[in-house]
Design a protein around this motif. Sequence first.
Motif, PDB file in Angstrom:
ATOM      1  N   MET A   1      21.512   9.984 -75.540  1.00  0.00           N
ATOM      2  CA  MET A   1      20.198  10.306 -76.064  1.00  0.00           C
ATOM      3  C   MET A   1      19.500  11.328 -75.180  1.00  0.00           C
ATOM      4  SD  MET A   1      18.290   9.683 -78.535  1.00  0.00           S
ATOM      5  CE  MET A   1      16.638   9.727 -79.067  1.00  0.00           C
ATOM      6  N   ASP A   2      19.718  11.217 -73.877  1.00  0.00           N
ATOM      7  CA  ASP A   2      19.092  12.169 -72.962  1.00  0.00           C
ATOM      8  C   ASP A   2      19.590  13.584 -73.201  1.00  0.00           C
ATOM      9  OD1 ASP A   2      17.656  10.169 -71.781  1.00  0.00           O
ATOM     10  OD2 ASP A   2      19.062   9.872 -70.127  1.00  0.00           O
ATOM     11  N   LEU A   3      20.853  13.717 -73.564  1.00  0.00           N
ATOM     12  CA  LEU A   3      21.417  15.045 -73.827  1.00  0.00           C
ATOM     13  C   LEU A   3      20.760  15.678 -75.039  1.00  0.00           C
ATOM     14  CD1 LEU A   3      23.511  17.203 -73.130  1.00  0.00           C
ATOM     15  CD2 LEU A   3      25.074  16.023 -74.680  1.00  0.00           C
ATOM     16  N   ILE A   4      20.544  14.909 -76.088  1.00  0.00           N
ATOM     17  CA  ILE A   4      19.908  15.445 -77.299  1.00  0.00           C
ATOM     18  C   ILE A   4      18.475  15.888 -77.001  1.00  0.00           C
ATOM     19  CG2 ILE A   4      19.116  14.882 -79.633  1.00  0.00           C
ATOM     20  CD1 ILE A   4      22.094  15.241 -79.468  1.00  0.00           C
ATOM     21  N   THR A   9      14.788  20.305 -76.242  1.00  0.00           N
ATOM     22  CA  THR A   9      13.727  20.934 -75.455  1.00  0.00           C
ATOM     23  C   THR A   9      14.122  22.337 -75.015  1.00  0.00           C
ATOM     24  OG1 THR A   9      13.053  18.754 -74.667  1.00  0.00           O
ATOM     25  CG2 THR A   9      12.255  20.657 -73.430  1.00  0.00           C
ATOM     26  N   VAL A  10      15.324  22.500 -74.535  1.00  0.00           N
ATOM     27  CA  VAL A  10      15.790  23.809 -74.052  1.00  0.00           C
ATOM     28  C   VAL A  10      15.814  24.822 -75.189  1.00  0.00           C
ATOM     29  CG1 VAL A  10      17.821  25.029 -73.174  1.00  0.00           C
ATOM     30  CG2 VAL A  10      17.061  22.933 -72.071  1.00  0.00           C
ATOM     31  N   PHE A  11      16.411  24.452 -76.327  1.00  0.00           N
ATOM     32  CA  PHE A  11      16.500  25.398 -77.433  1.00  0.00           C
ATOM     33  C   PHE A  11      15.129  25.687 -78.044  1.00  0.00           C
ATOM     34  CE2 PHE A  11      21.081  24.144 -77.689  1.00  0.00           C
ATOM     35  CZ  PHE A  11      21.566  25.393 -77.323  1.00  0.00           C
ATOM     36  N   THR A  12      14.240  24.719 -78.047  1.00  0.00           N
ATOM     37  CA  THR A  12      12.885  24.957 -78.540  1.00  0.00           C
ATOM     38  C   THR A  12      12.155  25.945 -77.640  1.00  0.00           C
ATOM     39  OG1 THR A  12      12.815  22.753 -79.504  1.00  0.00           O
ATOM     40  CG2 THR A  12      10.712  23.843 -79.137  1.00  0.00           C
ATOM     41  N   LEU A  13      12.255  25.746 -76.344  1.00  0.00           N
ATOM     42  CA  LEU A  13      11.600  26.665 -75.408  1.00  0.00           C
ATOM     43  C   LEU A  13      12.215  28.059 -75.459  1.00  0.00           C
ATOM     44  CD1 LEU A  13      11.047  24.349 -72.317  1.00  0.00           C
ATOM     45  CD2 LEU A  13       9.323  25.241 -73.890  1.00  0.00           C
ATOM     46  N   GLY A  42      10.259  25.336 -85.787  1.00  0.00           N
ATOM     47  CA  GLY A  42      11.335  25.334 -86.781  1.00  0.00           C
ATOM     48  C   GLY A  42      12.691  25.099 -86.148  1.00  0.00           C
ATOM     49  N   THR A  43      12.938  25.754 -85.034  1.00  0.00           N
ATOM     50  CA  THR A  43      14.218  25.587 -84.358  1.00  0.00           C
ATOM     51  C   THR A  43      14.335  24.194 -83.756  1.00  0.00           C
ATOM     52  OG1 THR A  43      14.254  27.945 -83.838  1.00  0.00           O
ATOM     53  CG2 THR A  43      15.738  26.545 -82.596  1.00  0.00           C
ATOM     54  N   PHE A  47      16.895  21.523 -85.089  1.00  0.00           N
ATOM     55  CA  PHE A  47      17.927  21.078 -84.155  1.00  0.00           C
ATOM     56  C   PHE A  47      18.080  19.563 -84.184  1.00  0.00           C
ATOM     57  CE2 PHE A  47      19.764  19.942 -80.088  1.00  0.00           C
ATOM     58  CZ  PHE A  47      20.756  20.893 -79.938  1.00  0.00           C
ATOM     59  N   LEU A  48      16.999  18.853 -84.381  1.00  0.00           N
ATOM     60  CA  LEU A  48      17.082  17.390 -84.450  1.00  0.00           C
ATOM     61  C   LEU A  48      17.894  16.926 -85.658  1.00  0.00           C
ATOM     62  CD1 LEU A  48      13.482  16.317 -83.454  1.00  0.00           C
ATOM     63  CD2 LEU A  48      15.563  16.082 -82.105  1.00  0.00           C
ATOM     64  N   PHE A  49      17.818  17.669 -86.765  1.00  0.00           N
ATOM     65  CA  PHE A  49      18.523  17.271 -87.980  1.00  0.00           C
ATOM     66  C   PHE A  49      19.910  17.880 -88.105  1.00  0.00           C
ATOM     67  CE2 PHE A  49      14.034  16.786 -89.230  1.00  0.00           C
ATOM     68  CZ  PHE A  49      14.068  15.445 -89.533  1.00  0.00           C
ATOM     69  N   THR A  50      20.100  19.078 -87.582  1.00  0.00           N
ATOM     70  CA  THR A  50      21.353  19.789 -87.828  1.00  0.00           C
ATOM     71  C   THR A  50      22.096  20.166 -86.558  1.00  0.00           C
ATOM     72  OG1 THR A  50      20.295  21.956 -87.843  1.00  0.00           O
ATOM     73  CG2 THR A  50      20.414  20.774 -89.930  1.00  0.00           C
TER      74      THR A  50
END
Length: 104
Positions: A1-4, A9-13, A42-43, A47-50
């Motif tokens: 869960m920590d990895l997700i 967070t990284v991809f959103t930032l 949006g990203t 990312f949480l869903f796909t």
Amino acid sequence: MDLIVTLTTVFTLLAGVSSYVIARRDLRAGAALAVAVVAALGTGLGFLFTVYLAVVAYVGAVGVWLVARRFLRKPGPALLVAAGVFGVGLVGSVTVMSIALSNM
């Protein structure tokens, strides 16, 4: 869960910062910030869903934005085209992921 959580967070930032840097060349600071927030949300939500498919949709939209602003000469229409590509990419990503999960 920590990895997700970390990857989200990284991809959103990264999406937010890179969108702001790219959009700031053509738009005012407030408009560039709005573009960055929408792209980051949006990203991140995609990312949480796909998982990684949302990042592919974002990269495709940025590529279209960079090409479209050269041909269209105005940032508004280029931004609309890129937003459309991003939206279609996210919807396509969710569709692909839902089909993949339903066939498991």
